[in-house]
Design a protein around this motif. Structure first.
Motif, PDB file in Angstrom:
ATOM      1  N   ALA A   5       0.816  -1.214   0.000  1.00 40.60           N
ATOM      2  CA  ALA A   5       0.000   0.000   0.000  1.00 40.60           C
ATOM      3  C   ALA A   5       0.849   1.264   0.000  1.00 40.60           C
ATOM      4  N   LYS A   6       1.982   1.235   0.676  1.00 46.92           N
ATOM      5  CA  LYS A   6       2.755   2.455   0.872  1.00 46.92           C
ATOM      6  C   LYS A   6       3.849   2.675  -0.164  1.00 46.92           C
ATOM      7  N   ILE A   7       4.508   1.594  -0.648  1.00 48.70           N
ATOM      8  CA  ILE A   7       5.570   1.778  -1.638  1.00 48.70           C
ATOM      9  C   ILE A   7       5.420   0.836  -2.835  1.00 48.70           C
ATOM     10  N   GLN A   8       4.275   0.158  -2.936  1.00 46.40           N
ATOM     11  CA  GLN A   8       3.974  -0.731  -4.054  1.00 46.40           C
ATOM     12  C   GLN A   8       4.985  -1.847  -4.248  1.00 46.40           C
ATOM     13  N   GLY A   9       5.573  -2.307  -3.167  1.00 53.55           N
ATOM     14  CA  GLY A   9       6.513  -3.412  -3.306  1.00 53.55           C
ATOM     15  C   GLY A   9       7.414  -3.564  -2.110  1.00 53.55           C
ATOM     16  N   GLN A  10       8.563  -4.206  -2.342  1.00 48.88           N
ATOM     17  CA  GLN A  10       9.491  -4.471  -1.249  1.00 48.88           C
ATOM     18  C   GLN A  10      10.884  -3.952  -1.570  1.00 48.88           C
ATOM     19  N   THR A  11      11.651  -3.759  -0.508  1.00 45.51           N
ATOM     20  CA  THR A  11      13.065  -3.397  -0.599  1.00 45.51           C
ATOM     21  C   THR A  11      13.815  -4.282   0.397  1.00 45.51           C
ATOM     22  N   GLY A  12      15.131  -4.151   0.431  1.00 46.01           N
ATOM     23  CA  GLY A  12      15.893  -4.888   1.419  1.00 46.01           C
ATOM     24  C   GLY A  12      15.484  -4.528   2.835  1.00 46.01           C
ATOM     25  N   ASP A  13      15.125  -3.268   3.057  1.00 47.06           N
ATOM     26  CA  ASP A  13      14.661  -2.856   4.383  1.00 47.06           C
ATOM     27  C   ASP A  13      13.356  -3.544   4.756  1.00 47.06           C
ATOM     28  N   ILE A  14      12.461  -3.658   3.802  1.00 50.63           N
ATOM     29  CA  ILE A  14      11.182  -4.341   4.048  1.00 50.63           C
ATOM     30  C   ILE A  14      11.430  -5.803   4.407  1.00 50.63           C
ATOM     31  N   LEU A  15      12.369  -6.441   3.727  1.00 52.48           N
ATOM     32  CA  LEU A  15      12.684  -7.835   4.016  1.00 52.48           C
ATOM     33  C   LEU A  15      13.268  -7.977   5.418  1.00 52.48           C
ATOM     34  N   GLY A  16      14.202  -7.083   5.773  1.00 58.33           N
ATOM     35  CA  GLY A  16      14.791  -7.140   7.100  1.00 58.33           C
ATOM     36  C   GLY A  16      13.766  -6.926   8.188  1.00 58.33           C
ATOM     37  N   ALA A  17      12.873  -5.960   7.971  1.00 55.90           N
ATOM     38  CA  ALA A  17      11.801  -5.724   8.935  1.00 55.90           C
ATOM     39  C   ALA A  17      10.889  -6.935   9.037  1.00 55.90           C
ATOM     40  N   GLY A  18      10.644  -7.605   7.905  1.00 52.54           N
ATOM     41  CA  GLY A  18       9.820  -8.801   7.914  1.00 52.54           C
ATOM     42  C   GLY A  18      10.427  -9.887   8.784  1.00 52.54           C
ATOM     43  N   GLN A  19      11.753 -10.025   8.755  1.00 53.37           N
ATOM     44  CA  GLN A  19      12.414 -11.010   9.619  1.00 53.37           C
ATOM     45  C   GLN A  19      12.203 -10.671  11.085  1.00 53.37           C
ATOM     46  N   GLN A  20      12.372  -9.411  11.434  1.00 54.74           N
ATOM     47  CA  GLN A  20      12.203  -8.991  12.829  1.00 54.74           C
ATOM     48  C   GLN A  20      10.774  -9.224  13.312  1.00 54.74           C
ATOM     49  N   LEU A  21       9.815  -8.839  12.512  1.00 53.24           N
ATOM     50  CA  LEU A  21       8.413  -9.001  12.894  1.00 53.24           C
ATOM     51  C   LEU A  21       8.031 -10.470  12.993  1.00 53.24           C
ATOM     52  N   SER A  22       8.557 -11.291  12.095  1.00 59.70           N
ATOM     53  CA  SER A  22       8.269 -12.724  12.134  1.00 59.70           C
ATOM     54  C   SER A  22       8.872 -13.371  13.377  1.00 59.70           C
ATOM     55  N   ALA A  23      10.072 -12.957  13.732  1.00 55.95           N
ATOM     56  CA  ALA A  23      10.709 -13.503  14.929  1.00 55.95           C
ATOM     57  C   ALA A  23       9.921 -13.141  16.180  1.00 55.95           C
ATOM     58  N   ILE A  24       9.465 -11.893  16.251  1.00 51.64           N
ATOM     59  CA  ILE A  24       8.660 -11.464  17.397  1.00 51.64           C
ATOM     60  C   ILE A  24       7.352 -12.251  17.455  1.00 51.64           C
ATOM     61  N   ALA A  25       6.700 -12.416  16.309  1.00 50.33           N
ATOM     62  CA  ALA A  25       5.452 -13.171  16.260  1.00 50.33           C
ATOM     63  C   ALA A  25       5.653 -14.607  16.736  1.00 50.33           C
ATOM     64  N   ALA A  26       6.746 -15.231  16.269  1.00 48.25           N
ATOM     65  CA  ALA A  26       7.033 -16.607  16.671  1.00 48.25           C
ATOM     66  C   ALA A  26       7.268 -16.700  18.179  1.00 48.25           C
ATOM     67  N   LEU A  27       8.050 -15.771  18.724  1.00 49.90           N
ATOM     68  CA  LEU A  27       8.330 -15.777  20.162  1.00 49.90           C
ATOM     69  C   LEU A  27       7.069 -15.539  20.988  1.00 49.90           C
ATOM     70  N   LEU A  28       6.207 -14.660  20.512  1.00 54.94           N
ATOM     71  CA  LEU A  28       4.934 -14.420  21.199  1.00 54.94           C
ATOM     72  C   LEU A  28       4.099 -15.704  21.253  1.00 54.94           C
ATOM     73  N   CYS A  29       4.017 -16.392  20.127  1.00 53.77           N
ATOM     74  CA  CYS A  29       3.201 -17.621  20.065  1.00 53.77           C
ATOM     75  C   CYS A  29       3.817 -18.730  20.918  1.00 53.77           C
ATOM     76  N   ILE A  30       5.143 -18.836  20.908  1.00 53.05           N
ATOM     77  CA  ILE A  30       5.818 -19.849  21.725  1.00 53.05           C
ATOM     78  C   ILE A  30       5.592 -19.567  23.201  1.00 53.05           C
ATOM     79  N   SER A  31       5.745 -18.302  23.584  1.00 46.97           N
ATOM     80  CA  SER A  31       5.538 -17.915  24.976  1.00 46.97           C
ATOM     81  C   SER A  31       4.111 -18.193  25.425  1.00 46.97           C
ATOM     82  N   ALA A  32       3.136 -17.879  24.571  1.00 44.70           N
ATOM     83  CA  ALA A  32       1.731 -18.123  24.906  1.00 44.70           C
ATOM     84  C   ALA A  32       1.461 -19.609  25.056  1.00 44.70           C
ATOM     85  N   ALA A  33       2.111 -20.420  24.217  1.00 43.39           N
ATOM     86  CA  ALA A  33       1.881 -21.867  24.257  1.00 43.39           C
ATOM     87  C   ALA A  33       2.469 -22.513  25.498  1.00 43.39           C
TER      88      ALA A  33
END
Length: 256
Positions: A226-254
Motif C-alpha cells: 500500500a505504501k511503496i507498491q513493493g518491497q526493498t531490502g529494508d522491508i525484508l529485514g523488517a519482515g524477519q524482525q516481525l516474524s521472529a517477534i510473532a514466533a516468540l509471542l506464540c511460543i511464549s503463549a503456548a
C-alpha cells in the motif's frame, strides 16, 4: 555455464546466503553467487539455523553459569545482532521511518535510503529489542535455548523469501533489487525448510506459531504494497524482525 547448471539448487547457495545475511567469515565464490542471484534464497532458513544456534549456544552457556534470565536473553539478542551486523534491525528502523514518515512512494523510499534514523525508527528498534529480550527471558527456563534459536531463526527467514517472491521490487536499485525476485521453486523450498525446521523444534505448538508468523507476514506485505507498491531490502529485514517477534509471542503463549 549452461542454463540447466544455474537453474538447480546448489550447496554453494548456503555460503552465498551466509555471506549476504551475516558477518560470519565465510568464503564465497562471488562470481557464482552473482550468477545464481535469487536462486540462493532457498538457503535463507539455513542461515537462520546457524545464527539462531549461535545465539542459543550463548544463551545456554550464560544460563549454565547463573546469568539472570533477562541478561541471558539480552546476550542472545546481542549475539544475533552482532552475527548479522544488525542488518535486520536496520531494515526495521528504515522501514518505520520511511513508511510512516513519508507522504508518497518517492518520499518514503528516499527516507528509507537515508542513513539517518528518525523517531519512528528509534521507537521500532526499541520495541523490537524490548519484546525479544522480555520474551526470551520468559522462555529461558521453559525450553532448550539452542532449539529455540534454531527454530525461530529458520522460521523468521522464510518470510523474507516469500516477500521477495510475491511483492515486486519497489525501486530499481538497492540490495533486494540486485539479488532479484525469488523464483517459485526456491521460494517454496525456503518455506518448506522454515516450516519443517520449526515443526522439528516446536512439535505440537508449531501450528499456532506458523499461523501467527503467516498473519504477521501477510499484514506486513499489505502495508508495504500500500505504501511503496513493493518491497526493498529494508522491508525484508523488517519482515524477519516481525516474524521472529510473532514466533516468540506464540511460543511464549503456548508454554505459559
Amino acid at each position: 555455464m549452461a542454463q540447466n547448471d544455474i537453474a538447480k539448487f546448489d550447496l554453494s547457495d548456503l555460503a552465498a546466503a551466509l555471506g549476504l545475511l551475516s558477518r560470519l567469515p565465510v568464503k564465497v565464490d562471488f562470481d557464482r553467487a552473482q550468477l545464481r542471484g535469487a536462486r540462493a534464497v532457498w538457503a535463507y532458513p539455513l542461515v537462520g539455523v546457524v545464527i539462531g544456534a549461535l545465539a542459543g549456544l550463548v544463551g545456554t552457556l550464560a544460563h549454565f553459569i547463573g546469568v539472570p534470565p533477562m541478561a541471558t536473553a539480552a546476550l542472545m539478542v546481542a549475539c544475533s545482532a552482532i552475527t548479522t551486523g544488525a542488518m535486520h534491525e536496520d531494515g526495521l528502523a528504515d522501514s518505520a521511518d520511511g513508511l510512516w514518515g513519508g507522504w508518497d512512494k518517492e518520499h518514503r523510499l528516499k527516507i528509507m535510503k537515508d542513513s539517518y534514523t528518525g523517531v519512528y525508527g528509534v521507537v521500532a528498534i526499541g520495541l523490537s529489542l524490548i519484546l525479544r529480550v522480555s520474551l526470551l527471558a520468559a522462555l529461558v527456563d521453559q525450553i532448550n535455548l539452542i532449539v529455540l534459536g534454531i527454530g525461530v531463526g529458520a522460521l523468521s527467514r522464510a518470510p523474507m523469501v516469500a516477500l521477495m517472491h510475491w511483492l515486486p521490487n519497489a525501486r530499481d536499485e538497492g540490495l533486494s533489487a540486485s539479488v532479484g525476485s525469488a523464483p517459485a521453486p526456491q521460494t517454496y523450498a525456503a518455506l518448506a525448510l522454515g516450516t519443517g525446521i520449526a515443526i522439528l523444534c516446536f512439535g505440537s505448538s508449531c501450528l499456532a506459531i506458523l499461523i501467527g508468523t503467516a498473519v504477521v507476514t501477510t499484514f506486513w506485505a499489505g502495508i508495504a504494497k500500500a505504501k511503496i507498491q513493493g518491497q526493498t531490502g529494508d522491508i525484508l529485514g523488517a519482515g524477519q524482525q516481525l516474524s521472529a517477534i510473532a514466533a516468540l509471542l506464540c511460543i511464549s503463549a503456548a508454554l505459559h
